[in-house]
Scaffold this active site. Structure first.
Site, mmCIF file in Angstrom:
data_model
loop_
_atom_site.group_PDB
_atom_site.id
_atom_site.type_symbol
_atom_site.label_atom_id
_atom_site.label_comp_id
_atom_site.label_asym_id
_atom_site.label_seq_id
_atom_site.Cartn_x
_atom_site.Cartn_y
_atom_site.Cartn_z
ATOM 1 N N ASN A 136 86.150 69.819 -13.675
ATOM 2 C CA ASN A 136 85.824 70.666 -13.168
ATOM 3 C C ASN A 136 84.374 70.409 -13.580
ATOM 4 O O ASN A 136 83.148 71.144 -13.712
ATOM 5 C CB ASN A 136 85.782 72.817 -14.190
ATOM 6 N N HIS A 153 75.645 72.851 -22.550
ATOM 7 C CA HIS A 153 75.375 73.937 -21.585
ATOM 8 C C HIS A 153 73.603 73.255 -22.645
ATOM 9 O O HIS A 153 73.124 73.249 -23.870
ATOM 10 C CB HIS A 153 75.521 75.221 -21.550
ATOM 11 N N HIS A 178 94.825 75.287 -19.411
ATOM 12 C CA HIS A 178 93.735 76.490 -19.987
ATOM 13 C C HIS A 178 94.980 77.287 -19.938
ATOM 14 O O HIS A 178 94.518 77.964 -18.825
ATOM 15 C CB HIS A 178 92.579 76.161 -19.357
ATOM 16 N N HIS A 199 83.815 67.889 -21.555
ATOM 17 C CA HIS A 199 83.372 68.293 -20.238
ATOM 18 C C HIS A 199 82.198 67.113 -20.400
ATOM 19 O O HIS A 199 81.212 67.859 -20.798
ATOM 20 C CB HIS A 199 83.445 69.680 -20.044
ATOM 21 N N PHE A 200 81.541 65.785 -19.539
ATOM 22 C CA PHE A 200 80.395 65.144 -20.004
ATOM 23 C C PHE A 200 79.554 65.704 -19.030
ATOM 24 O O PHE A 200 79.017 64.891 -18.371
ATOM 25 C CB PHE A 200 80.986 63.634 -19.440
ATOM 26 N N GLY A 244 80.671 77.297 -24.009
ATOM 27 C CA GLY A 244 81.269 75.837 -24.022
ATOM 28 C C GLY A 244 79.801 75.867 -25.165
ATOM 29 O O GLY A 244 79.216 75.993 -25.407
ATOM 30 N N HIS A 295 93.742 73.634 -26.526
ATOM 31 C CA HIS A 295 92.730 74.619 -27.167
ATOM 32 C C HIS A 295 93.219 76.198 -27.559
ATOM 33 O O HIS A 295 93.273 77.178 -27.244
ATOM 34 C CB HIS A 295 91.198 75.169 -27.002
ATOM 35 N N ASN A 348 85.486 79.839 -24.778
ATOM 36 C CA ASN A 348 86.845 79.915 -23.624
ATOM 37 C C ASN A 348 87.977 78.856 -24.280
ATOM 38 O O ASN A 348 87.447 77.881 -24.169
ATOM 39 C CB ASN A 348 86.847 80.306 -22.497
ATOM 40 N N ASP A 408 87.176 69.619 -27.188
ATOM 41 C CA ASP A 408 86.528 70.105 -25.799
ATOM 42 C C ASP A 408 84.994 70.808 -25.252
ATOM 43 O O ASP A 408 84.454 71.474 -25.145
ATOM 44 C CB ASP A 408 87.403 71.837 -26.407
#
Length: 448
Positions: free
Chosen positions: A97, A317, A181, A65-66, A332, A239, A286, A313
């Site tokens: 997302n 944040h 997921h 997730h970039f 995350g 995951h 998660n 994954d």
């Protein structure tokens, strides 16, 4: 201008089940020759003596997730791809997302446009499924897009696909690989309410794996697998975090023939619930990091080939967000820079061999996603390569963390091995803490 020719000499090459000493000639974007000894034919060849070092294919991370577009206070494609190449990851597949979500062809193309201008590593994106975008899903070009991502639990906005009829329709109609997921939302909500009654928002982090429980994971994973078997869909379960789920997967046929596959992430192989006391919400993910018994069973399934791929994954944040009370602290953490060093640490501890690391982090993602000409050290393949020094200790600290969020769950951890050189499409993108200003990255393509 003539393109650059590079000769890597005396490397311990780890590839396709073997480790052998040899040389590699890179001509432009590609590996031109792999042999025991290659002599330089002209004086303007760039020669790198890799004596004592190990040469691996570039790592392919199938789940990151970039955060771009829309969440760029946490990360950008540029910042995180720089961290990735410093960690030996030469190709990434990014999740849908973002904000706006990648659930239309228009939004997908916007992300490709950003990456083409700013990424330092090869890139592709997953397309996001929702309860109401089947028409868009059917427009996706399987040669350009890695997979369809479905959140069957733990998502924001409208990305939670929770209508069983729509789910079956998607599984029955898409030609794309479906990556999921799996956590059952109803189970989690019930558990969360129980703990909120007792603690309010300040639920102790140690209850995270009890709230996002083994039952929640297994229930969701087993349902997804059942649906894949019923519809014939190609399913990849992201995951895994519980030992119980590993029983759902098989090692009886080669990966290329499997219709149902599984992945495990670095954090579920490294941490256990014993680490919550020290690390707190920094290891809130998660699905949750669970018990040491779960971790042992994940390792067992990884090594016996029921689990096919290791990923990160990577989901950064800001530190201020992570420092919130339990119910507000997002799940995350950032991992791309430290994933390969962490696995090499496990090699140094005797948990896994180098051949298996390369299989799970390079070969298998390429096979599973049918990525063209990557994931292996082969003549005619793109020269995505990583040189590692297995005896060059270093410690993760604020000064050497490259993520935009500037923290890592590995802060304070010492690793014995480090990445010294990373080649992306034949270009030396990273060399001992120095980055090339030139971007060598390309969009991944898929042989489908």
């Amino acid at each position: 201008m003539q393109h650059k020719i590079t000769l890597i000499k005396n490397a311990n090459i780890v590839n396709e089940g073997k480790i052998f000493n040899g040389d590699i000639l890179i001509d432009g974007d590609y590996i031109k020759e792999v042999d025991n000894s290659i002599s330089a034919k002209s004086s303007d060849i760039n020669i790198i003596d890799a004596e004592g070092k190990y040469l691996l294919p570039g790592i392919i991370d199938d789940q990151v997730h970039f955060r771009e577009p829309g969440l760029t206070q946490k990360a950008t494609i540029q910042t995180e791809s720089i961290a990735a190449i410093a960690g030996g990851i030469t190709s990434f597949i990014e999740m849908p997302n973002t904000n706006p979500q990648t659930t239309t062809i228009e939004k997908l193309n916007e992300k490709f446009d950003i990456a083409s201008k700013t990424s330092f590593a090869n890139y592709s994106f997953m397309f996001g499924g929702t309860n109401d975008n089947l028409d868009e899903i059917l427009k996706v070009d399987p040669k350009q897009v890695a997979a369809l991502k479905l959140f069957l639990g733990s998502s924001t906005g409208n990305m939670l696909v929770d209508d069983p009829q729509i789910l079956e329709k998607i599984f029955s109609n898409t030609k794309l690989l479906i990556a999921v997921h799996c956590e059952d939302e109803t189970t989690i909500k019930t558990n969360l309410e129980r703990y909120k009654k007792e603690y309010g928002d300040n639920i102790p982090i140690k209850y995270h794996p009890i709230i996002r429980s083994e039952e929640a994971c297994y229930l969701s994973s087993s349902k997804a697998i059942e649906l894949a078997k019923k519809t014939g869909a190609r399913l990849h379960v992201f995951h895994l975090s519980t030992g119980k789920e590993t029983s759902l997967f098989s090692n009886k046929i080669p990966l290329k023939d499997k219709k149902i596959t599984a992945e495990v992430c670095i954090h579920h192989l490294w941490f256990s619930d014993e680490d919550y006391e020290k690390k707190g919400t920094l290891i809130k993910w998660n699905p949750a990091v669970k018990t040491s018994k779960d971790r042992d069973l994940l390792w067992k399934a990884l090594l016996d080939d029921r689990i096919d791929v290791i990923a990160t994954d990577h989901a950064p944040h800001t530190l201020s967000e992570k420092n919130n009370a339990y119910t507000s602290a997002p799940s995350g953490g950032p991992l791309v820079q430290h994933a390969l060093p962490a696995m090499l640490e496990m090699y140094n501890k005797g948990k896994i061999n180098l051949i298996k690391i390369v299989e799970k982090m390079c070969h298998n993602p390429a096979i599973l996603f049918q990525i063209e000409k990557r994931g292996f050290i082969r003549e005619g393949y793109f020269a995505d390569l990583v040189l590692v020094d297995l005896v060059s200790p270093w410690t993760v600290n604020k000064e050497n963390i490259l993520y935009k969020c500037k923290w890592s769950p590995f802060e304070g951890t010492s690793f014995k091995s480090r990445i010294t050189h990373t080649f992306v499409n034949g270009g030396l993108a990273y060399n001992n803490f120095k980055f090339s200003e030139k971007k060598y990255a390309k969009q991944l393509t898929f042989n489908r």
